[in-house]
Write a protein that holds these residues in place. Structure first.
Motif, mmCIF file in Angstrom:
data_model
loop_
_atom_site.group_PDB
_atom_site.id
_atom_site.type_symbol
_atom_site.label_atom_id
_atom_site.label_comp_id
_atom_site.label_asym_id
_atom_site.label_seq_id
_atom_site.Cartn_x
_atom_site.Cartn_y
_atom_site.Cartn_z
ATOM 1 N N MET A 410 0.834 -1.199 0.000
ATOM 2 C CA MET A 410 0.000 0.000 0.000
ATOM 3 C C MET A 410 0.874 1.257 0.000
ATOM 4 S SD MET A 410 -2.738 0.789 2.949
ATOM 5 C CE MET A 410 -3.723 2.270 2.897
ATOM 6 N N TRP A 411 1.871 1.238 0.882
ATOM 7 C CA TRP A 411 2.767 2.394 0.945
ATOM 8 C C TRP A 411 3.608 2.513 -0.320
ATOM 9 C CZ3 TRP A 411 8.162 0.999 2.146
ATOM 10 C CH2 TRP A 411 9.037 2.060 1.893
ATOM 11 N N MET A 412 4.207 1.405 -0.767
ATOM 12 C CA MET A 412 5.092 1.485 -1.932
ATOM 13 C C MET A 412 4.362 1.968 -3.176
ATOM 14 S SD MET A 412 7.750 -1.711 -1.685
ATOM 15 C CE MET A 412 9.016 -1.748 -0.398
ATOM 16 N N LEU A 413 3.078 1.649 -3.295
ATOM 17 C CA LEU A 413 2.324 2.057 -4.475
ATOM 18 C C LEU A 413 1.511 3.326 -4.233
ATOM 19 C CD1 LEU A 413 1.094 -1.399 -5.814
ATOM 20 C CD2 LEU A 413 3.215 -0.162 -6.299
ATOM 21 N N GLY A 414 1.498 3.795 -2.990
ATOM 22 C CA GLY A 414 0.742 5.001 -2.696
ATOM 23 C C GLY A 414 -0.763 4.804 -2.818
ATOM 24 N N LEU A 415 -1.260 3.632 -2.427
ATOM 25 C CA LEU A 415 -2.685 3.329 -2.600
ATOM 26 C C LEU A 415 -3.532 3.942 -1.493
ATOM 27 C CD1 LEU A 415 -2.442 -0.431 -3.627
ATOM 28 C CD2 LEU A 415 -2.563 1.576 -5.109
ATOM 29 N N GLU A 416 -4.793 4.188 -1.838
ATOM 30 C CA GLU A 416 -5.748 4.777 -0.907
ATOM 31 C C GLU A 416 -6.218 3.783 0.141
ATOM 32 O OE1 GLU A 416 -7.809 7.836 -0.708
ATOM 33 O OE2 GLU A 416 -5.863 8.470 -1.524
ATOM 34 N N HIS A 417 -6.369 2.532 -0.277
ATOM 35 C CA HIS A 417 -6.998 1.552 0.608
ATOM 36 C C HIS A 417 -6.311 0.202 0.535
ATOM 37 C CE1 HIS A 417 -10.047 -0.453 2.917
ATOM 38 N NE2 HIS A 417 -10.718 0.672 3.037
ATOM 39 N N ILE A 418 -6.183 -0.435 1.689
ATOM 40 C CA ILE A 418 -5.465 -1.709 1.764
ATOM 41 C C ILE A 418 -6.201 -2.812 1.012
ATOM 42 C CG2 ILE A 418 -6.524 -2.580 3.900
ATOM 43 C CD1 ILE A 418 -3.593 -3.330 4.755
ATOM 44 N N ARG A 419 -7.527 -2.662 0.826
ATOM 45 C CA ARG A 419 -8.261 -3.758 0.190
ATOM 46 C C ARG A 419 -7.810 -3.990 -1.259
ATOM 47 N NH1 ARG A 419 -13.279 -0.487 1.122
ATOM 48 N NH2 ARG A 419 -12.907 1.310 -0.179
ATOM 49 N N ASP A 420 -7.202 -2.985 -1.886
ATOM 50 C CA ASP A 420 -6.767 -3.154 -3.264
ATOM 51 C C ASP A 420 -5.487 -3.963 -3.397
ATOM 52 O OD1 ASP A 420 -8.925 -1.729 -4.132
ATOM 53 O OD2 ASP A 420 -7.849 0.171 -4.302
ATOM 54 N N THR A 421 -4.820 -4.243 -2.268
ATOM 55 C CA THR A 421 -3.536 -4.927 -2.351
ATOM 56 C C THR A 421 -3.659 -6.444 -2.333
ATOM 57 O OG1 THR A 421 -3.258 -4.971 0.051
ATOM 58 C CG2 THR A 421 -2.404 -3.036 -1.114
ATOM 59 N N ILE A 422 -4.865 -6.953 -2.113
ATOM 60 C CA ILE A 422 -5.042 -8.401 -1.949
ATOM 61 C C ILE A 422 -6.306 -8.813 -2.700
ATOM 62 C CG2 ILE A 422 -6.250 -8.035 0.266
ATOM 63 C CD1 ILE A 422 -4.968 -10.664 1.246
ATOM 64 N N PRO A 423 -6.285 -9.973 -3.382
ATOM 65 C CA PRO A 423 -7.444 -10.316 -4.221
ATOM 66 C C PRO A 423 -8.776 -10.356 -3.456
ATOM 67 C CG PRO A 423 -5.588 -11.681 -4.827
ATOM 68 C CD PRO A 423 -5.134 -10.883 -3.626
ATOM 69 N N PHE A 424 -8.818 -11.048 -2.343
ATOM 70 C CA PHE A 424 -10.074 -11.145 -1.596
ATOM 71 C C PHE A 424 -9.884 -10.660 -0.168
ATOM 72 C CE2 PHE A 424 -10.505 -14.057 -5.141
ATOM 73 C CZ PHE A 424 -11.768 -13.713 -5.620
ATOM 74 N N PRO A 425 -9.999 -9.353 0.048
ATOM 75 C CA PRO A 425 -9.741 -8.789 1.369
ATOM 76 C C PRO A 425 -10.773 -9.244 2.394
ATOM 77 C CG PRO A 425 -10.618 -7.109 -0.103
ATOM 78 C CD PRO A 425 -10.414 -8.330 -0.926
ATOM 79 N N ARG A 426 -10.270 -9.468 3.602
ATOM 80 C CA ARG A 426 -11.136 -9.856 4.710
ATOM 81 C C ARG A 426 -11.081 -8.774 5.777
ATOM 82 N NH1 ARG A 426 -13.363 -12.542 1.659
ATOM 83 N NH2 ARG A 426 -13.276 -14.802 1.427
ATOM 84 N N ASP A 427 -12.242 -8.221 6.122
ATOM 85 C CA ASP A 427 -12.276 -7.324 7.263
ATOM 86 C C ASP A 427 -13.490 -7.677 8.090
ATOM 87 O OD1 ASP A 427 -14.569 -5.970 6.317
ATOM 88 O OD2 ASP A 427 -13.329 -4.618 5.135
#
Length: 433
Positions: A410-427
């Motif tokens: 997330m940090w390295m790509l400067g993304l807004e939300h962690i859910r975009d870093t993993i195919p099926f996010p679990r929260d």
RNA sequence: GCCGCCGUGGCUCAGCUCGGUAGAGCGUCUGCCUGUUAAGCAGUUGGUCAUCGGUUCAAAUCCGAUCGGCGGCGCCA
């Protein structure tokens, strides 16, 4: 005849008559000419179909295909500045076709967060996510390369466990046959400390689970944890490992796949600027900085959201905060021999408000000291008896850390939300699909 | 767990303040278009306004409850 990957076509290394296969990402027709954006696992290729070239029958059949139909196309590769990506396929024929049964629900238009989450099984096809997942794969590759080159052995720990590592409130309870008190792992650490006497320097890449009811853009209840444990290593040594590892991954991403990094929204030059070692400041200095900025904080407090701001603005690279008070760190952290109220611990903070990306430090290796720390934390030594056993036979100074892979991506790509870093996010509200 | 916001056609939203049984854009479908870039143009289709209850002659609109979602906090990676 074999099929060519779209990525190879876009790289410019292919010419002449070829075949490709993939899914129709988007399609436009203007009567006599049709542009199909074909997506395979490697990228997007514009395929141009002319009515006069393929004939009335095939043109009509292709024009009628809904989005996300899959098919095989053959034709001639051509460099063309008008095509996205600079290369396109002039289609001469089609092979197997697997038409979509219904209209695709994810149209090329805005969607809300909820709708996309409900359709995550389809949304993973989105070129933006596809790009991030490719970067994620490279991240794993780069990490493993670094460990292999530096003599670490990859090993695994169980996901079912009976003792807490971080704190009771964050444990997922599991129904484990007839047995009570079984939880999903929060960290491999206790098992890692056993394994260093078997394998030496070790690491793992595995999911960890945290049941805290987070509602933020940088938390998952299931995240991929890269953890390291090393015998004969002190705090400074393990921070050096973290420095070198993170820097190597950042540089590998920027060097090997710069165009993907750029497309994800980060200038590769930013990653190449990272240098070993990262700055270190003591917890005491950090408190002074925060207080100096006029934000309330007392010695002994952990950093909250308000405290992180003033701190991370001081640095444009990740930085270590070392020597956290014993009161805010779990029992296994080794107290500073010269100053018992602080621990030999270090957290690596990412810049730009992405928060903590590594937590680690030196472990208590003395039996009596560990026993006392367990009691001080209000825990029952009975629950940690095998772990304390490790201090009876050949205990040595040792250290380790855990890195949150999604956080770092997330940090390295400067993304807004962690859910975009993993195919099926679990929260806490999402376990489906 | 706490604070705030939201739930209206397949999707994104307007309408709600000042009650009178629904509207736009996109998508679908049909037609036109031989260089499009979330293509364009014309027409078409499509909704018991999250659920339950209350107030009222009348509720998408007012009130209550429930369910679901989003953002943030403490904590963490």
């Amino acid at each position: 005849m074999g099929f060519i990957d779209v990525a190879d076509v876009l790289a410019g290394g292919v010419s002449g008559e070829i075949s490709v296969r993939g899914w129709i990402n988007n399609s436009r027709s203007s009567g006599g000419i049709m542009f199909m954006l074909l997506r395979d696992g490697s990228g997007l290729l514009q395929c141009t179909v002319r009515r006069e070239a393929v004939g009335e029958e095939l043109y009509g059949r292709l024009e009628g295909l809904p989005l996300e139909s899959a098919l095989e196309l053959s034709g001639t590769v051509r460099e063309d500045g008008r095509a996205p990506g600079g290369w396109e396929l002039s289609v001469s024929g089609a092979g197997a076709v697997y038409p979509a049964k219904l209209d695709y629900p994810l149209v090329r238009k805005e969607h809300g967060v909820e709708f996309l989450a409900d359709n995550r099984h389809l949304y993973v096809r989105d070129p933006r996510l596809q790009n991030i997942f490719h970067i994620r794969a490279k991240f794993f590759e780069a990490a493993r390369d670094w460990f292999r080159e530096h003599g670490y052995t990859e090993t695994q720990s169980p996901s079912f466990m009976t003792a807490s590592v971080e704190g009771g409130s964050t444990l997922f309870n599991v129904e484990y046959f007839e047995r009570e008190g079984v939880y999903l792992t929060q960290s491999w650490q206790l098992y890692a400390e056993a394994m260093i006497s078997s394998l030496g320097k070790i690491y793992t890449i595995a999911p960890s689970f945290r049941a805290e009811p987070h509602r933020t853009r940088r938390h998952l209840s299931e995240f991929w944890h890269l953890e390291v444990e090393e015998p004969w290593t002190d705090l400074e040594g393990i921070m050096g490992t973290g420095d070198a590892l993170v820097t190597h991954i950042a540089h590998t991403l920027a060097d090997d796949i710069p165009e993907k990094i750029k497309r994800a929204g980060r200038d590769p030059a930013e990653l190449l600027k990272l240098e070993t070692p990262f700055p270190r400041i003591s917890y005491d200095e950090a408190v002074e900085i925060v207080q100096g900025e006029g934000v309330e904080m007392f010695w002994g407090d952990d950093f909250g959201w308000q405290q992180e701001g003033p701190l991370t603005r001081k640095f444009d690279s990740p930085f270590w905060v070392v020597g956290f008070p014993s009161g805010i760190k779990p029992f296994y952290h080794m107290p500073d021999p010269d100053r018992a109220e602080v621990t030999m611990s270090g957290d690596l903070m990412a810049p730009e408000g992405y928060g903590e990306i590594i937590g680690g430090g030196q472990r208590v290796h003395d039996y009596d000291q560990l026993h006392q720390r367990v009691l001080d934390d209000g825990l029952d030594p009975e629950n940690y008896s095998w772990y304390m056993d490790l201090r009876r036979w050949g205990t040595v100074p040792h250290s380790g850390f855990g890195l949150g892979i999604e956080r770092v991506i997330m940090w390295m790509l400067g993304l807004e939300h962690i859910r975009d870093t993993i195919p099926f996010p679990r929260d806490m509200r999402r376990v489906y699909p």
